[in-house]
Scaffold this motif. Structure first.
Motif, mmCIF file in Angstrom:
data_model
loop_
_atom_site.group_PDB
_atom_site.id
_atom_site.type_symbol
_atom_site.label_atom_id
_atom_site.label_comp_id
_atom_site.label_asym_id
_atom_site.label_seq_id
_atom_site.Cartn_x
_atom_site.Cartn_y
_atom_site.Cartn_z
ATOM 1 N N GLU A 5 0.873 -1.179 0.000
ATOM 2 C CA GLU A 5 0.000 0.000 0.000
ATOM 3 C C GLU A 5 0.903 1.220 0.000
ATOM 4 N N ALA A 6 1.161 1.736 -1.185
ATOM 5 C CA ALA A 6 2.113 2.832 -1.342
ATOM 6 C C ALA A 6 1.591 3.782 -2.413
ATOM 7 N N PRO A 7 1.186 5.002 -2.027
ATOM 8 C CA PRO A 7 0.633 5.954 -3.002
ATOM 9 C C PRO A 7 1.616 6.249 -4.128
ATOM 10 N N ILE A 8 1.074 6.509 -5.303
ATOM 11 C CA ILE A 8 1.891 6.766 -6.488
ATOM 12 C C ILE A 8 1.580 8.149 -7.054
ATOM 13 N N GLY A 9 2.628 8.842 -7.446
ATOM 14 C CA GLY A 9 2.496 10.143 -8.108
ATOM 15 C C GLY A 9 3.611 10.308 -9.123
ATOM 16 N N ARG A 10 3.645 11.452 -9.767
ATOM 17 C CA ARG A 10 4.688 11.714 -10.765
ATOM 18 C C ARG A 10 6.048 11.851 -10.097
ATOM 19 N N HIS A 11 7.069 11.336 -10.781
ATOM 20 C CA HIS A 11 8.436 11.506 -10.303
ATOM 21 C C HIS A 11 8.783 12.994 -10.355
ATOM 22 N N PRO A 12 9.456 13.518 -9.345
ATOM 23 C CA PRO A 12 9.698 14.975 -9.314
ATOM 24 C C PRO A 12 10.617 15.503 -10.402
ATOM 25 N N THR A 13 11.496 14.658 -10.945
ATOM 26 C CA THR A 13 12.448 15.162 -11.937
ATOM 27 C C THR A 13 12.447 14.398 -13.252
ATOM 28 N N HIS A 14 11.901 13.201 -13.290
ATOM 29 C CA HIS A 14 11.939 12.351 -14.486
ATOM 30 C C HIS A 14 10.530 12.275 -15.062
ATOM 31 N N ARG A 15 10.297 12.871 -16.225
ATOM 32 C CA ARG A 15 8.934 13.040 -16.732
ATOM 33 C C ARG A 15 8.272 11.735 -17.146
ATOM 34 N N THR A 16 9.037 10.686 -17.440
ATOM 35 C CA THR A 16 8.432 9.421 -17.858
ATOM 36 C C THR A 16 8.284 8.424 -16.709
ATOM 37 N N LYS A 17 8.707 8.819 -15.516
ATOM 38 C CA LYS A 17 8.661 7.901 -14.382
ATOM 39 C C LYS A 17 7.566 8.295 -13.393
ATOM 40 N N MET A 18 7.093 7.299 -12.667
ATOM 41 C CA MET A 18 6.238 7.518 -11.516
ATOM 42 C C MET A 18 7.081 7.267 -10.266
ATOM 43 N N ALA A 19 6.522 7.571 -9.102
ATOM 44 C CA ALA A 19 7.273 7.380 -7.865
ATOM 45 C C ALA A 19 6.313 7.092 -6.717
ATOM 46 N N VAL A 20 6.787 6.352 -5.729
ATOM 47 C CA VAL A 20 6.041 6.219 -4.480
ATOM 48 C C VAL A 20 6.197 7.541 -3.734
ATOM 49 N N VAL A 21 5.073 8.135 -3.356
ATOM 50 C CA VAL A 21 5.096 9.473 -2.767
ATOM 51 C C VAL A 21 4.351 9.472 -1.435
ATOM 52 N N LYS A 22 4.488 10.546 -0.696
ATOM 53 C CA LYS A 22 3.777 10.682 0.571
ATOM 54 C C LYS A 22 2.287 10.898 0.314
ATOM 55 N N PRO A 23 1.438 10.364 1.172
ATOM 56 C CA PRO A 23 -0.009 10.443 0.955
ATOM 57 C C PRO A 23 -0.548 11.861 0.873
ATOM 58 N N ASP A 24 0.133 12.825 1.514
ATOM 59 C CA ASP A 24 -0.382 14.189 1.529
ATOM 60 C C ASP A 24 0.063 15.019 0.331
ATOM 61 N N ARG A 25 0.826 14.407 -0.582
ATOM 62 C CA ARG A 25 1.216 15.160 -1.772
ATOM 63 C C ARG A 25 -0.002 15.355 -2.668
ATOM 64 N N PRO A 26 -0.148 16.516 -3.315
ATOM 65 C CA PRO A 26 -1.367 16.809 -4.090
ATOM 66 C C PRO A 26 -1.682 15.779 -5.173
ATOM 67 N N ASP A 27 -0.652 15.217 -5.812
ATOM 68 C CA ASP A 27 -0.901 14.272 -6.903
ATOM 69 C C ASP A 27 -0.865 12.822 -6.443
ATOM 70 N N ALA A 28 -0.760 12.570 -5.144
ATOM 71 C CA ALA A 28 -0.692 11.200 -4.630
ATOM 72 C C ALA A 28 -2.009 10.481 -4.879
ATOM 73 N N ARG A 29 -1.928 9.281 -5.440
ATOM 74 C CA ARG A 29 -3.117 8.472 -5.684
ATOM 75 C C ARG A 29 -2.948 7.114 -5.002
ATOM 76 N N GLU A 30 -4.012 6.659 -4.365
ATOM 77 C CA GLU A 30 -3.965 5.375 -3.686
ATOM 78 C C GLU A 30 -3.516 4.279 -4.648
ATOM 79 N N ALA A 31 -2.627 3.410 -4.188
ATOM 80 C CA ALA A 31 -2.138 2.305 -5.012
ATOM 81 C C ALA A 31 -1.936 1.090 -4.119
#
Length: 344
Positions: A202-228
């Motif tokens: 259970e790890a939210p996913i959002g856009r990678h901060p520097t790599h436009r083609t990658k996703m990243a596990v992000v903190k739940p409170d980040r605006p683009d974080a989506r449940e995964a």
């Protein structure tokens, strides 16, 4: 040519007086979603007729309340062209009817046209295969893509032919089996092994901060974080004779409880077991290949894609309510990899 209008009559037994017009029509037109019916009404394609031999009144309000005895003529304009080129590309069709298709997609085939991929995609192939069978999604003659597989991921994918199928399948994929029977399972060959034989990531996913083609596990409170959420279990561990305690690779089954971009690839890497051949999330583990015997290293290097296969797909048919389930055998390249790893 515009299709002849469908004439619908509101009768006491079939439609309660004061029913909304859009709901009344959608319940009688099997291939149109309620959203599409609303659009047609607003565009002026609906006429109320007291007697069919006389002229009628155009109604543009989907909320209009139907009265017993009223009759309506709805003109269905032909779907607008998609602007995409139909191309004859061989497809492995597992199932097909007038509402949908299930495709066994090979690795290397892009699903939808985009920047740098205007031709040679699954959508181009489906436009050629379906032709006039496509009733149009939202009024456009195109197949309905409700979920995608990465270019280099192989396996099962369902595509809608009609508006109503698209709406139903999209809802099932959004729900991901929480309240229904929709299920997606993948087989992945990973470096090493997850820390437990089975578990849930259970790890939210959002856009990678520097790599436009990658996703990243992000903190739940980040605006683009989506449940995964991914459920996994290790089916087989592969070990070398001189190190039988530590597997150099594993075959893992992953069941999706959500459907985020790169979810399986990212969640396995998050566990420290990235997919073999993954160019985005497994780069730091290329040195693993150098620790393998030459014949195994050659097989791993020869894969040329992430070792991921959409092996199982199940859902409820949009119009018949039948439970449909499909399984896909491992393609030759992954079968070769696993066979070699079993006998190091």
């Amino acid at each position: 040519m515009t299709e002849p209008p469908k004439i619908l009559e509101a009768e006491a037994e079939a439609a309660d007086e004061n029913d909304r017009l859009d709901r009344f029509l959608a319940s009688r037109l099997a291939d149109l979603s309620r959203t599409r019916v609303q659009d047609l009404i607003r565009q002026g394609h609906l006429i109320r007729q007291d007697q069919l031999s006389r002229g009628g009144e155009t109604i543009r309000d989907p909320k209009y309340r139907v009265k017993q005895g009223e009759r309506f003529a709805l003109t269905l304009p032909p779907p607008e062209p998609s602007g995409l080129r139909a191309q004859e590309i061989e497809l492995d069709i597992v199932y097909e009817d007038d509402q949908l298709l299930v495709i066994d997609k090979p690795a290397g085939l892009v699903v939808h046209p985009g920047a740098g991929n205007q031709d040679g995609t699954l959508v181009n192939a489906l436009l050629a295969h379906c032709g006039s069978e496509l009733s149009g999604i939202g009024g456009v003659a195109r197949p309905g893509i409700v979920h995608r597989l990465d270019k280099e991921t192989s396996g099962l994918l369902v595509v809608a032919k009609t508006d109503i199928a698209h709406q139903s399948l999209a809802a099932q994929f959004a729900d991901h089996g929480k309240t229904g029977d929709m299920e997606r399972r993948y087989l992945a060959v990973v470096w090493g092994a997850p820390p437990k034989p089975a578990g849930t990531v259970e790890a939210p996913i959002g856009r990678h901060p520097t790599h436009r083609t990658k996703m990243a596990v992000v903190k739940p409170d980040r605006p683009d974080a989506r449940e995964a959420v991914t459920h996994y279990r290790v089916l087989e561990r592969f070990v070398l004779e001189d190190d039988e305690k530590a597997p150099f690779a594993s075959l893992v089954e992953c069941t999706l409880a959500t459907g985020r971009t790169h979810q399986v690839r990212l969640h396995m890497a998050h566990l420290g077991a990235p997919l073999i051949g993954d160019p985005l999330y497994g780069k730091g583990f290329k040195s693993k290949i150098r620790t393998l015997p030459n014949h195994l290293a050659d097989v791993a290097e020869g894969l040329h894609r992430q070792a991921l296969h959409a092996a199982h797909l199940a859902f409820i048919h949009p119009t018949t309510d039948e439970y449909l389930a499909f399984d896909s055998e491992l393609p030759a390249d992954l079968d070769k990899l696993i066979t070699a790893f079993k006998e190091p």
